[in-house]
Design an enzyme around this catalytic site. Structure first.
Site, short mmCIF file in Angstrom:
data_model
loop_
_atom_site.label_atom_id
_atom_site.label_comp_id
_atom_site.label_asym_id
_atom_site.label_seq_id
_atom_site.Cartn_x
_atom_site.Cartn_y
_atom_site.Cartn_z
N CYS A 161 0.84 -1.19 0.00
CA CYS A 161 0.00 0.00 0.00
C CYS A 161 0.89 1.26 0.00
O CYS A 161 1.47 1.58 -1.02
CB CYS A 161 -0.97 -0.04 1.17
SG CYS A 161 -2.42 0.98 0.86
N HIS A 173 -3.35 -4.91 0.33
CA HIS A 173 -2.66 -5.47 1.50
C HIS A 173 -2.68 -7.00 1.45
O HIS A 173 -3.60 -7.62 2.01
CB HIS A 173 -3.36 -5.02 2.78
CG HIS A 173 -3.20 -3.57 3.09
ND1 HIS A 173 -2.14 -3.08 3.82
CD2 HIS A 173 -3.95 -2.50 2.74
CE1 HIS A 173 -2.26 -1.76 3.93
NE2 HIS A 173 -3.35 -1.38 3.28
N GLU A 184 -1.08 -8.98 3.15
CA GLU A 184 -0.88 -9.57 4.48
C GLU A 184 -2.18 -10.06 5.12
O GLU A 184 -2.15 -10.88 6.03
CB GLU A 184 -0.16 -8.59 5.41
CG GLU A 184 -0.94 -7.34 5.82
CD GLU A 184 -0.74 -6.15 4.89
OE1 GLU A 184 -0.42 -6.37 3.70
OE2 GLU A 184 -0.93 -5.00 5.34
N1 GLN Z 1 -2.07 6.71 3.12
C1 GLN Z 1 -2.13 5.98 1.88
C2 GLN Z 1 -3.50 6.09 1.26
O1 GLN Z 1 -4.46 6.36 1.95
C3 GLN Z 1 -1.74 4.53 2.09
C4 GLN Z 1 -2.71 3.78 2.93
C5 GLN Z 1 -2.17 2.48 3.44
O2 GLN Z 1 -0.97 2.24 3.39
N2 GLN Z 1 -3.01 1.62 3.97
O3 GLN Z 1 -3.63 5.87 0.09
#
Ligand code: GLN
Length: 553
Positions: free
Chosen positions: A382, A508, A510
């Site tokens: 992300c 994600h 994970e």
């Molecule tokens: N802050 C970034 C966004 O909102 C990444 C979010 C995250 O890593 N979960 O796009």
């Protein structure tokens, strides 16, 4: 008839109530039963999505996009099930629902009270899980510790459940802790007795007591707990801390807890427990192995719970790659100040996990740069994918300007930005891109090779996206956009061409890794790290032979 197990906690929090419930789920599933799980959280936030990871640890995201408690991660990993938004209830969400109904006039002039309105809503939510899952057994865990003011409505609802669904269908399990007194070298049962008394005062007589302890529990302590707490000795389950988290289902099984539950709830149709595969996995884990050091670079690294699923996924990938993963926690804020770079010596790979807000982000961008320049395997999750793209754009344009509009609203090069339809959002809660989305993989890429399939579905939790105006710049100069949304509009995975493994995903991964089925991206990342270790590093501790440099100025 659905059977219910209610888990409460006593003495202190953080004794592993969630893991215990998850482990029981696994041993019931091993008997051929279907299991559903629900966590009741007494705090007033509607969900943990807006809470600081320092307060709450990781926010676990379900397939249907609920932002939930990290215990749901334990449930999914141990039981190997996918949960939904129904599996996490908070005081805030219960009140929000009841108050919305009151405003609509649904209560026809009645006075709205904790009992029955709030407790009924709690029971309705429990019923929804039973109904939706059609599971043989529903495990319900109440967050916090008995004695907390805010958990009272939940405990009252659980107390009422016994009368609602019948004694034969409910079992109350109280998880307590036996502190160890160093001076006299003994475990103490008194706090457990007090906590059970407190629970009884609320009207719940526990049927089972799980006594957690960091030291072996003598039989005489079991007898004592049994006697003072009115629970038969075989229902006092010793649960001594294990150095291998995933061994807990096996340890629990050895105590006879699984059989006890089946007997007491009169469950018919359960088979003998089949834990062969799980046992093999633990035997495998017990074998001495070469270790591999992997860095996790984030801004909450002092508090490991903030990266729970990331760390677990690395361990899972270790199982499938025959390595013991030693995580090096690296603070991204330090890196910005030129500190902490010595921790990178001897790393075989580095992960930059998700994150929000400006603090520490430059340190993450520098981490991407370090991995790119030193050709050390990198996995970006992300935000980790976003910083990888920012670093590459900075490199190509030879400028510090490329950024995400999250961190610099007026940057000349918004490599990461909001999509046009996102600009008018005002609420922070629940308005991100959440839950599973499909993603097409470009064949021949590292991502496609890792998955071995063309279409995958992964969980998201972010607001910002790769800005399509920078597609050409990046993809014509060494980055492959290897995963795209089905309509081609959204970049979901990016990877560096001239690098052993530098892959970032907007989602994600994970959240979908399992101990017995490591996530393909984590597995491929760790395999690349093993290759790196074997070709660049020497010694079982992974001491650096080939020194890596700090990122160039
Ligand atoms: N802050 C970034 C966004 O909102 C990444 C979010 C995250 O890593 N979960 O796009």
């Amino acid at each position: 008839m659905t059977k219910y197990l209610f888990f409460t906690g006593g003495v202190v929090s953080s004794v592993g109530k969630g893991v215990t419930a998850a482990a029981l789920g696994r041993i019931l599933k091993a008997r051929g039963l279907t299991v559903a799980v629900q966590k009741l959280d007494p705090y007033i936030n509607v969900d943990p999505g807006t809470m600081s990871p320092y307060q709450h640890g990781e926010v676990f995201v379900t397939e249907d996009g609920a932002e939930t408690d990290l215990d749901l991660g334990h449930y999914e990993r141990f039981i190997d099930i996918n949960l939904s938004q129904l599996s996490n209830v908070t005081t805030g969400s219960v009140y929000a629902e009841v108050i919305a109904r009151e405003r609509r006039g649904d209560y026809l002039g009645g006075t709205i009270q904790v009992i029955p309105h709030i407790t009924n809503e709690i029971k309705r939510r429990i019923g929804l899980v039973a109904e939706d899952s059609q599971a043989d057994v529903v495990l319900v865990e109440v967050g916090g510790t008995v004695g907390d003011i805010e958990s009272l409505p939940f405990l009252e609802a659980l107390r009422q459940m016994r009368a609602d669904v019948g004694i034969a269908n409910t079992l109350y399990v109280h998880v307590t802790f036996l502190p160890y007194i160093g001076a006299s070298r003994e475990l103490k049962t008194k706090p457990t007795q007090h906590s059970v008394r407190e629970l009884r005062g609320i009207g719940i007589n526990p049927d089972v007591i799980i006594a957690r302890a960091d030291h072996p529990i003598p039989d005489e302590h079991i007898r004592k707990i049994s006697q003072f707490c009115d629970v038969e000795p075989r229902a006092v389950i010793p649960a001594v801390t294990s150095d291998i988290l995933y061994e807990i289902p096996l340890l629990l099984e050895e105590t006879g807890f699984g059989d006890y539950v089946i007997e007491k709830l009169g469950i018919t149709g359960a088979s003998k427990p089949i834990l062969t595969e799980w046992r093999q996995m633990i035997d495998e884990l017990r074998q001495p192995k070469r270790s591999i050091r992997i860095g996790i670079v984030g801004k909450y690294v002092e508090f490991h719970d903030a990266y729970m699923s990331v760390r677990e996924s690395l361990y899972h990938a270790g199982i499938s790659n025959n390595r013991r993963v030693d995580v090096e926690w690296i603070h991204s804020g330090d890196l910005e100040k030129g500190k902490g770079w010595e921790l990178f010596q001897g790393l075989s790979g580095v992960v930059v996990p998700g994150g929000f807000g400006e603090r520490g982000v430059e340190g993450k961008i520098l981490t991407a740069k370090w991995a790119r320049e030193n050709k050390v395997p990198y996995l970006g999750l992300c935000l980790g994918m976003q910083v990888m793209c920012i670093d590459f754009a900075r490199h190509l344009l030879d400028s510090d300007e490329p950024n995400s509009t999250e961190f610099d609203a007026h940057t000349k090069h918004p490599v990461i930005s909001l999509m046009p339809d996102q600009h008018n959002l005002s609420d922070m809660g629940g308005t991100m891109r959440l839950g599973v989305y499909p993603c097409y993989l470009k064949s021949g890429t590292k991502a496609a090779n890792a998955y071995g399939q063309e279409l995958v579905s992964e969980r998201h939790r972010h607001r910002w996206e790769f800005n399509n105006q920078y597609r050409e710049l990046l993809s014509e100069n060494g980055v492959t956009l290897s995963g795209l949304s089905p309509d081609g509009r959204l970049v979901e995975i990016a990877e560096l061409d001239d690098h052993p493994f530098m892959v970032g995903s907007q989602f994600h991964p994970e959240f979908k890794s399992r101990p017995n089925r490591a996530h393909p991206l984590f597995s491929a990342f760790l395999k690349a790290s093993v290759d790196y270790q074997e070709s660049h590093l020497n010694g079982s501790k992974g001491t650096a032979e080939a020194a890596t440099e700090e990122p160039s100025k």
